[in-house]
Design an enzyme around this catalytic site. Sequence first.
Site, mmCIF file in Angstrom:
data_model
loop_
_atom_site.group_PDB
_atom_site.id
_atom_site.type_symbol
_atom_site.label_atom_id
_atom_site.label_comp_id
_atom_site.label_asym_id
_atom_site.label_seq_id
_atom_site.Cartn_x
_atom_site.Cartn_y
_atom_site.Cartn_z
ATOM 1 N N CYS B 122 40.291 49.642 43.157
ATOM 2 C CA CYS B 122 40.091 48.430 43.898
ATOM 3 C C CYS B 122 41.714 47.839 44.128
ATOM 4 O O CYS B 122 42.406 47.657 43.148
ATOM 5 C CB CYS B 122 39.575 47.304 42.698
ATOM 6 S SG CYS B 122 39.502 45.593 43.658
ATOM 7 N N CYS B 125 42.456 44.087 43.536
ATOM 8 C CA CYS B 125 42.519 43.250 41.868
ATOM 9 C C CYS B 125 42.045 44.349 41.173
ATOM 10 O O CYS B 125 42.904 45.375 40.785
ATOM 11 C CB CYS B 125 41.585 41.787 41.960
ATOM 12 S SG CYS B 125 39.987 42.133 42.611
ATOM 13 N N SER B 126 40.568 44.164 40.528
ATOM 14 C CA SER B 126 40.693 45.141 39.503
ATOM 15 C C SER B 126 38.750 45.400 39.516
ATOM 16 O O SER B 126 38.398 45.740 38.308
ATOM 17 C CB SER B 126 41.100 44.524 38.273
ATOM 18 O OG SER B 126 40.348 43.388 37.782
ATOM 19 N N CYS B 127 38.320 45.633 40.781
ATOM 20 C CA CYS B 127 36.903 45.530 40.491
ATOM 21 C C CYS B 127 36.433 46.790 40.186
ATOM 22 O O CYS B 127 36.893 47.851 40.332
ATOM 23 C CB CYS B 127 36.142 45.120 42.121
ATOM 24 S SG CYS B 127 36.672 43.468 42.610
#
Lengths: 219, 222
Positions: B122, B125-127
């Site tokens: 991702c 962000c941090s998906c």
Amino acid sequence: MNGVHDMGGMDGFGPVSPQADEPVFHAVWEGRVMAMMRAMGAAGAWNIDMSRYSRETLPPDVYLSSSYYRKWLLGMELLLLDRGFVDAGEIAAGHALRPAKQLRRGKFTPADVERVMSRGKFGRAAPAPARYRPGDRVRARNMHPPTHTRLPRYVRGHVGLVERVHGCHAFPDSLAVGGGDDPQWLYTVVFGGRDLWGDDADPTLTVSVDAFEPYLVTA
Amino acid sequence: MTKQPDHRHDRHGAHHDHDQHHDHGSELTEMQLRVRALETILTEKGYVDQAALDAIVDAYETKIGPHIGQRVVARAWADPAFRKALLADGTAAIAGLGLVSRIGDHLVAVENAPGLHNMVVCTLCSCYPWEVLGLPPVWYKSAPYRARAVKDPRGVLAEFGVTLPADTRIRVWDSTAETRFLVLPLQPAGTEGWSEERLAQLVTRDAMIGTGLPKRPHEAAS
């Protein structure tokens, strides 16, 4: 927004450093931040795109030098202040000083926990037929909105192929600024590594993003 | 499996928390104080119940983690009909296993094949597929991984000790929407006919992200 969070393709950050047997949280406060963020979101204080946008608006030097959960805390403080759930005097005092603002879904209690253990539902009824089908050539738009978007800079202006259609979804660009669902079709679009990174790139590489229909034009 | 922090006797929140690397009585860090203050405010205002926060933390520390994904992959290796269902609709197939009470929509399993390696990132962000892998490791959320996975995946893989044949195609999935990706690695040769329990021992978290490969057959307990 063209922020430092949009990191795909940047150089200079050094090697990836995996940690063996990493704990879920490195300190107790990290878990509390994660839980508060999830709880307040589930109680209706904000949506997930607002929370992403709050972190993106942190000053670039703060974003880059803060740990992951520190960014979550700083973003959450901004959200609480901006949306009127907490004021600056309360943050400074470390205590509630004013009456609470009504949460859309009310206080977050243990009965609500199971609901936050899976992602929200983002599929929506389609207001119009999908414009693209698998195999269509599309160009990622050269767009630079100053607000939240999920089209990374490294694909903008490039041509790729539609591979999958994921249905119609709530649109982050709208949700992040309180604009409602504004449902849009969502596609997996695949780009050649050399199209993105030039002739020196790995010839075996392809990269896909999931792109909403307003991010795409026919190529 | 990740180790559990050693502060389980002391998990009731803001008024007792301490950094697990510090002893009781040590000076509180800026972050501990700041987070404690915020939790106090949210509790006093009646927005959240601390027991609910405890339950969320507990779920991610003890209930939700890569052991769920390991079972999914092992079933896909052992059961061709499940594999087909998983690739057609990851959410429905995993929900049908009954391993988790809730599974998010649009979970997509992507299959490695001879000559094709999938990797998930991702960049924005941090998906990450929390329901089947738990919370992401620090490196997954870090700038080096987010920056380079889409441009130099072989260089990133080398930092995980993974070298793929030069002609293996690499496909990177950037999780830019509310779709989530789980890599279905290739079943190691020589494990045909193994039980799901034994197969699951070969499935690493990193193999399901695409930054690792499954363990070799001799690394499983017999």
